[in-house]
Design a protein around this motif. Structure first.
Motif, PDB file in Angstrom:
ATOM      1  N   CYS A 190      45.228  32.076  43.538  1.00 17.30           N
ATOM      2  CA  CYS A 190      45.142  31.108  42.445  1.00 17.30           C
ATOM      3  C   CYS A 190      43.695  30.987  41.977  1.00 17.30           C
ATOM      4  O   CYS A 190      42.771  30.891  42.784  1.00 17.30           O
ATOM      5  CB  CYS A 190      45.663  29.757  42.905  1.00 17.30           C
ATOM      6  SG  CYS A 190      45.558  28.466  41.634  1.00 17.30           S
ATOM      7  N   GLU A 192      56.303  46.439  35.463  1.00 12.50           N
ATOM      8  CA  GLU A 192      55.471  45.313  35.013  1.00 12.50           C
ATOM      9  C   GLU A 192      54.165  45.289  35.798  1.00 12.50           C
ATOM     10  O   GLU A 192      54.156  45.471  37.007  1.00 12.50           O
ATOM     11  CB  GLU A 192      56.204  43.983  35.226  1.00 12.50           C
ATOM     12  CG  GLU A 192      57.409  43.805  34.348  1.00 12.50           C
ATOM     13  CD  GLU A 192      57.057  43.589  32.892  1.00 12.50           C
ATOM     14  OE1 GLU A 192      56.042  42.917  32.617  1.00 12.50           O
ATOM     15  OE2 GLU A 192      57.787  44.110  32.043  1.00 12.50           O
ATOM     16  N   ARG A 238      51.435  42.809  34.733  1.00 12.21           N
ATOM     17  CA  ARG A 238      50.991  41.408  34.692  1.00 12.21           C
ATOM     18  C   ARG A 238      52.226  40.508  34.689  1.00 12.21           C
ATOM     19  O   ARG A 238      53.078  40.619  33.814  1.00 12.21           O
ATOM     20  CB  ARG A 238      50.133  41.151  33.457  1.00 12.21           C
ATOM     21  CG  ARG A 238      48.829  41.930  33.507  1.00 12.21           C
ATOM     22  CD  ARG A 238      47.928  41.603  32.351  1.00 12.21           C
ATOM     23  NE  ARG A 238      47.596  40.201  32.251  1.00 12.21           N
ATOM     24  CZ  ARG A 238      46.542  39.620  32.815  1.00 12.21           C
ATOM     25  NH1 ARG A 238      45.736  40.327  33.557  1.00 12.21           N
ATOM     26  NH2 ARG A 238      46.296  38.349  32.652  1.00 12.21           N
ATOM     27  N   VAL A 239      52.293  39.622  35.671  1.00 16.13           N
ATOM     28  CA  VAL A 239      53.454  38.745  35.823  1.00 16.13           C
ATOM     29  C   VAL A 239      52.982  37.304  35.775  1.00 16.13           C
ATOM     30  O   VAL A 239      52.001  36.937  36.418  1.00 16.13           O
ATOM     31  CB  VAL A 239      54.159  39.024  37.175  1.00 16.13           C
ATOM     32  CG1 VAL A 239      55.350  38.114  37.351  1.00 16.13           C
ATOM     33  CG2 VAL A 239      54.564  40.468  37.282  1.00 16.13           C
ATOM     34  N   ARG A 240      53.677  36.486  34.997  1.00 14.41           N
ATOM     35  CA  ARG A 240      53.347  35.065  34.937  1.00 14.41           C
ATOM     36  C   ARG A 240      53.946  34.354  36.148  1.00 14.41           C
ATOM     37  O   ARG A 240      55.066  34.649  36.551  1.00 14.41           O
ATOM     38  CB  ARG A 240      53.893  34.437  33.671  1.00 14.41           C
ATOM     39  CG  ARG A 240      53.251  34.983  32.419  1.00 14.41           C
ATOM     40  CD  ARG A 240      53.300  33.937  31.316  1.00 14.41           C
ATOM     41  NE  ARG A 240      52.421  34.276  30.228  1.00 14.41           N
ATOM     42  CZ  ARG A 240      51.108  34.006  30.219  1.00 14.41           C
ATOM     43  NH1 ARG A 240      50.565  33.386  31.228  1.00 14.41           N
ATOM     44  NH2 ARG A 240      50.363  34.342  29.189  1.00 14.41           N
ATOM     45  N   TYR A 241      53.168  33.428  36.736  1.00  9.86           N
ATOM     46  CA  TYR A 241      53.652  32.645  37.865  1.00  9.86           C
ATOM     47  C   TYR A 241      52.943  31.293  37.872  1.00  9.86           C
ATOM     48  O   TYR A 241      51.952  31.093  37.187  1.00  9.86           O
ATOM     49  CB  TYR A 241      53.422  33.378  39.196  1.00  9.86           C
ATOM     50  CG  TYR A 241      51.974  33.459  39.622  1.00  9.86           C
ATOM     51  CD1 TYR A 241      51.458  32.564  40.558  1.00  9.86           C
ATOM     52  CD2 TYR A 241      51.125  34.417  39.114  1.00  9.86           C
ATOM     53  CE1 TYR A 241      50.139  32.633  40.958  1.00  9.86           C
ATOM     54  CE2 TYR A 241      49.816  34.504  39.503  1.00  9.86           C
ATOM     55  CZ  TYR A 241      49.315  33.615  40.430  1.00  9.86           C
ATOM     56  OH  TYR A 241      48.005  33.681  40.819  1.00  9.86           O
ATOM     57  N   THR A 242      53.483  30.368  38.660  1.00 10.39           N
ATOM     58  CA  THR A 242      52.904  29.045  38.830  1.00 10.39           C
ATOM     59  C   THR A 242      52.484  28.903  40.284  1.00 10.39           C
ATOM     60  O   THR A 242      53.250  29.238  41.188  1.00 10.39           O
ATOM     61  CB  THR A 242      53.931  27.955  38.470  1.00 10.39           C
ATOM     62  OG1 THR A 242      54.372  28.181  37.130  1.00 10.39           O
ATOM     63  CG2 THR A 242      53.316  26.576  38.572  1.00 10.39           C
ATOM     64  N   ALA A 244      49.622  27.222  35.978  1.00  9.16           N
ATOM     65  CA  ALA A 244      50.311  28.391  35.420  1.00  9.16           C
ATOM     66  C   ALA A 244      49.285  29.466  35.093  1.00  9.16           C
ATOM     67  O   ALA A 244      48.249  29.186  34.494  1.00  9.16           O
ATOM     68  CB  ALA A 244      51.084  27.994  34.166  1.00  9.16           C
ATOM     69  N   GLN A 245      49.576  30.727  35.496  1.00  4.39           N
ATOM     70  CA  GLN A 245      48.645  31.824  35.287  1.00  4.39           C
ATOM     71  C   GLN A 245      49.373  33.153  35.343  1.00  4.39           C
ATOM     72  O   GLN A 245      50.587  33.187  35.495  1.00  4.39           O
ATOM     73  CB  GLN A 245      47.520  31.774  36.316  1.00  4.39           C
ATOM     74  CG  GLN A 245      48.010  31.656  37.749  1.00  4.39           C
ATOM     75  CD  GLN A 245      46.936  31.097  38.665  1.00  4.39           C
ATOM     76  OE1 GLN A 245      45.778  31.382  38.483  1.00  4.39           O
ATOM     77  NE2 GLN A 245      47.339  30.317  39.615  1.00  4.39           N
ATOM     78  N   ALA A 246      48.645  34.258  35.230  1.00  4.85           N
ATOM     79  CA  ALA A 246      49.230  35.600  35.278  1.00  4.85           C
ATOM     80  C   ALA A 246      48.462  36.436  36.286  1.00  4.85           C
ATOM     81  O   ALA A 246      47.262  36.246  36.495  1.00  4.85           O
ATOM     82  CB  ALA A 246      49.166  36.258  33.911  1.00  4.85           C
ATOM     83  N   THR A 247      49.164  37.378  36.928  1.00  2.00           N
ATOM     84  CA  THR A 247      48.517  38.258  37.900  1.00  2.00           C
ATOM     85  C   THR A 247      47.650  39.266  37.188  1.00  2.00           C
ATOM     86  O   THR A 247      47.812  39.511  35.996  1.00  2.00           O
ATOM     87  CB  THR A 247      49.561  39.025  38.741  1.00  2.00           C
ATOM     88  OG1 THR A 247      50.344  39.808  37.863  1.00  2.00           O
ATOM     89  CG2 THR A 247      50.429  38.083  39.528  1.00  2.00           C
TER      90      THR A 247
END
Length: 68
Positions: free
Chosen positions: A36, A51, A53-57, A64-67
């Motif tokens: 994080c 994929e 870049r994956v969005r996750y919380t 909330a962000q992306a890898t």
């Protein structure tokens, strides 16, 4: 054992397994250990095949962000 020798051994074993048809090789989802950007907690994120870049919380702070 060198990397080239290990690579050749792996390819040989995969070819033999496919010829016997006792083993099915399939490509699955990728697990990413993302850190994080806000709190620094480690999050395990599953990315579908193809994929990057994956969005996750974040599980700790909810940011909330992306890898990468």
């Amino acid at each position: 054992m060198s990397k080239q020798a290990m690579r050749e051994e792996t390819e040989r074993l995969v070819r033999e397994a496919i010829e016997r048809r006792g083993l099915t090789i399939k490509q699955g989802d990728t697990r990413i250990d993302a850190v994080c950007g806000k709190c620094g907690a480690v999050n395990k994120v599953t990315a579908p095949k193809g994929e990057h870049r994956v969005r996750y919380t974040c599980k700790d702070c909810g940011h909330a962000q992306a890898t990468l």
